[in-house]
Design a protein around this motif. Structure first.
Motif, mmCIF file in Angstrom:
data_model
loop_
_atom_site.group_PDB
_atom_site.id
_atom_site.type_symbol
_atom_site.label_atom_id
_atom_site.label_comp_id
_atom_site.label_asym_id
_atom_site.label_seq_id
_atom_site.Cartn_x
_atom_site.Cartn_y
_atom_site.Cartn_z
ATOM 1 N N SER A 341 43.321 47.246 36.470
ATOM 2 C CA SER A 341 42.329 46.259 36.914
ATOM 3 C C SER A 341 40.947 46.877 36.826
ATOM 4 O O SER A 341 40.767 48.086 37.006
ATOM 5 N N LEU A 343 37.187 46.394 38.476
ATOM 6 C CA LEU A 343 36.439 45.804 39.578
ATOM 7 C C LEU A 343 34.961 45.850 39.210
ATOM 8 O O LEU A 343 34.364 46.922 39.106
ATOM 9 N N THR A 352 37.351 40.830 40.118
ATOM 10 C CA THR A 352 38.457 41.687 39.688
ATOM 11 C C THR A 352 39.209 41.001 38.557
ATOM 12 O O THR A 352 39.597 39.831 38.674
#
Length: 624
Positions: A341, A343, A352
């Motif tokens: 992921s 951010l 996100t």
């Protein structure tokens, strides 16, 4: 010197107060709110005055402007507030808490007294009233008769939620798009100052701001960013304060990432890539390969990007490219199946985006067989077809080189009797080598059994399947020919050595009966020579040379000498044509000589050379 009551830049100006006083709450109805329990603070303002005091002592309430004179000895700023619980009073000057001393005194009734005011005391004084339910604040300007005064703030405000926000001039404001922004420019001055607004030093039209020095920017966008300045001017001078407006845009996903395309082009076709997304994407890769994961986001200011693996930071081998927007995994085998992921964060918010990593395993498969090597009989075999699979799809076998190969066993197939068919032997040798002969072979009808034996059957069984092959054929039908040659010619060709020349003869192809035929019909036979060497007295020759003549000069760059070169017969010693000696290189018949610098006395008188003098004396020097 001044009237008792004067309107200055939107505030009531008073140097003297009266006993006939009226107070009005700023945020509450007095008649209904003073006795109401649990009341938010409300500061009272004095709007009229009749009782006059000495000019040396100024007493005023909030909401007014104090103009200091040369004889002013004391300024008393009253601040009265209502509320339940009782509000706590505090004072601030130009946005900073007042530091009390022997000149700045906090009186028991929460009034602020300034003794012997000086020019440094000029500014905006704010009374702040607060309790558990809220707060209220009202300002009063203390100024001199002359140059205007602007109430400025040095605060920084970040607005990420509210649809409307108000700040004092001098503040730094960062706000989301589409908010309504008000910038307050509170001005005091005698005489009254004129307020002008600028954006990036360019004057704004009056339609952009309202009265009392308040600038309204509705539905702000990125184009509204800039430096907003408020200039207050009167006949005594001018003063300017500015606020910086930055428009924030929270991170948002983009459908593409140009940098990822550029990095992929240099990384090569074997590198897999994927873009993260808020809803999640999927990347399937092979073990040991590399991968590129892009985080395509935009925002203002540019978001900072943090990469996470399974929700946590990671320190396994990787590289960050394109200012952190591309995560390069050097070897996916360092990871297991999981979620990456990115951010993206800036002052306006965060976003996100995720992608799931799946590492496929290469494996061998033997679920297919090759075609049977025979349709019948006893030799039919099949070999299991070894294939390398990735996620059920066949890939190049090199990807499975790290995986042990399974053992393969041959499988018998089509083990049954074959249909009857004609069998033939090889052709016999031709009965003649040329001129036409005959070849024969044996033709039989047989059947190959499943055990591998060949069983003869009647010709009728094969005739039903196919026509019988021939057992006789013609062969070597080409005519019988040979090479023939004429007698050798005279030995009178060009000399190729001492007493050595060449002679020739004609070669032709003919039949056995002597008839000439095309040379192509004899091409398969060795061809006799048509030229050979021979001895002849004509070629008994050699080159003969004479002695070199005397050099034409004793020094310098122009001396040369010569000699005679002839081709002569060895036996008769008489000259012959030079081409008879051409089989050997011809010797040189002249050369340079005495190529040395001349010294004093070497040259003849007058600079003549020996050659020139011999010419004058009638002596002949050969030049050939």
């Amino acid at each position: 010197e001044y009237p008792f009551h004067r309107r200055v830049s939107g505030f009531t100006s008073s140097l003297r107060t009266s006993s006939a006083e009226t107070f009005i709450p700023t945020s509450v109805d007095l008649a209904n709110g003073l006795h109401r329990p649990h009341q938010k603070p409300a500061i009272l303002r004095k709007i009229s005055a009749a009782q006059q005091l000495s000019a040396s002592e100024v007493v005023t309430h909030l909401g007014q402007t104090v103009v200091l004179a040369s004889g002013t000895l004391s300024v008393l700023l009253h601040c009265e507030a209502v509320g339940n619980p009782k509000p706590t009073i505090s004072w601030a000057k130009n946005g900073e808490e007042v530091k009390y001393n022997d000149r700045l005194l906090l009186q028991p009734d929460d009034s602020l007294q300034i003794l012997a005011p000086v020019e440094s005391d000029v500014g905006f004084y704010a009374c702040n009233a607060s309790n558990a339910l809220g707060s209220d604040s009202v300002s009063i300007a203390v100024t001199l008769a002359g140059k205007p005064l602007i109430k400025a703030s040095r605060a920084t405000m970040i607005n990420t939620e509210s649809p409307a926000v108000t700040v004092d001039i001098g503040s730094m404001l960062k706000t989301i798009q589409k908010a309504n922004v008000s910038i307050n420019c509170q001005v005091a001055g005698v005489p009254e100052a004129k307020v002008t607004w600028f954006k990036n030093k360019v004057k704004l039209p009056s339609t952009h701001h309202q009265h009392d020095g308040l600038l309204l920017i509705a539905n702000v966008s990125l184009s509204d960013q800039g430096l907003y300045s408020c200039k207050a001017a009167n006949l005594h001078g001018e003063v300017t304060e500015s606020s910086q407006l930055l428009v924030l845009e929270p991170p948002r996903p983009l459908p593409y990432l140009e940098d990822l395309t550029e990095v992929l082009r240099s990384a090569g076709p074997s590198t897999r890539s994927v873009l993260t997304s808020p809803s999640g994407t999927k990347l399937t890769v092979s073990p040991g390969s590399s991968a590129l994961i892009g985080c395509a986001v935009d925002g203002h200011p540019t978001p900072n990007i943090t990469w996470l693996y399974s929700g946590k930071p990671f320190n396994l081998r990787h590289q960050l490219l394109a200012a952190g927007r591309i995560l390069q995994i050097l070897n996916v085998s360092d990871f297991t199946d999981g979620e990456f992921s990115c951010l993206a964060q800036n002052e306006a918010g965060s976003l996100t985006q995720v992608t799931s990593l799946f590492i496929q395993e290469y494996r061998w498969s033997v679920d297919k067989l090759t075609a049977c090597s025979a349709s019948c009989g006893h030799r039919g075999l099949q070999l299991p077809q070894l294939r390398c699979l990735l996620d059920g799809a066949e890939v190049n076998a090199s990807y499975c080189r790290e995986t042990p190969r399974p053992s393969l066993q041959l499988i018998a197939c089509n083990r049954r009797d074959c249909p009857s068919r004609w069998m033939v032997t090889s052709w016999s040798p031709c009965s003649r080598s040329c001129g036409g002969g005959i070849q024969t072979r044996r033709v039989t009808c047989q059947r190959l059994t499943a055990k591998g034996s060949s069983v003869p059957v009647s010709n009728e069984a094969c005739a039903q399947m196919a026509k019988s092959p021939v057992d006789t054929q013609n062969c070597n039908r080409q005519p019988c020919v040979e090479w023939a040659a004429s007698s050798w010619g005279q030995c009178n060709g060009p000399c190729i050595g001492p007493r050595l020349s060449v002679q020739h003869r004609q070669i032709f192809c003919q039949a056995k009966d002597g008839t000439s035929v095309s040379p192509d019909q004899c091409s398969s036979l060795p061809r006799p020579l048509s030229t050979q060497s021979c001895w002849t007295d004509v070629c008994g020759v050699h080159w003969r040379v004479s002695l070199w003549t005397v050099c034409t000069a004793t020094c310098g760059n122009y001396g040369f000498q010569s000699r005679r070169v002839d081709c002569v017969h060895i036996r008769t010693n008489k000259p012959v044509m030079e081409h008879h000696c051409s089989w050997r290189p011809r010797p040189a018949n002249w050369q340079r000589c005495n190529i040395t610098p001349c010294e004093n006395g070497t040259l003849l008188r007058g600079g003549e050379t020996e050659w020139c003098r011999s010419r004058k004396e009638g002596r002949v020097v050969s030049e050939t």
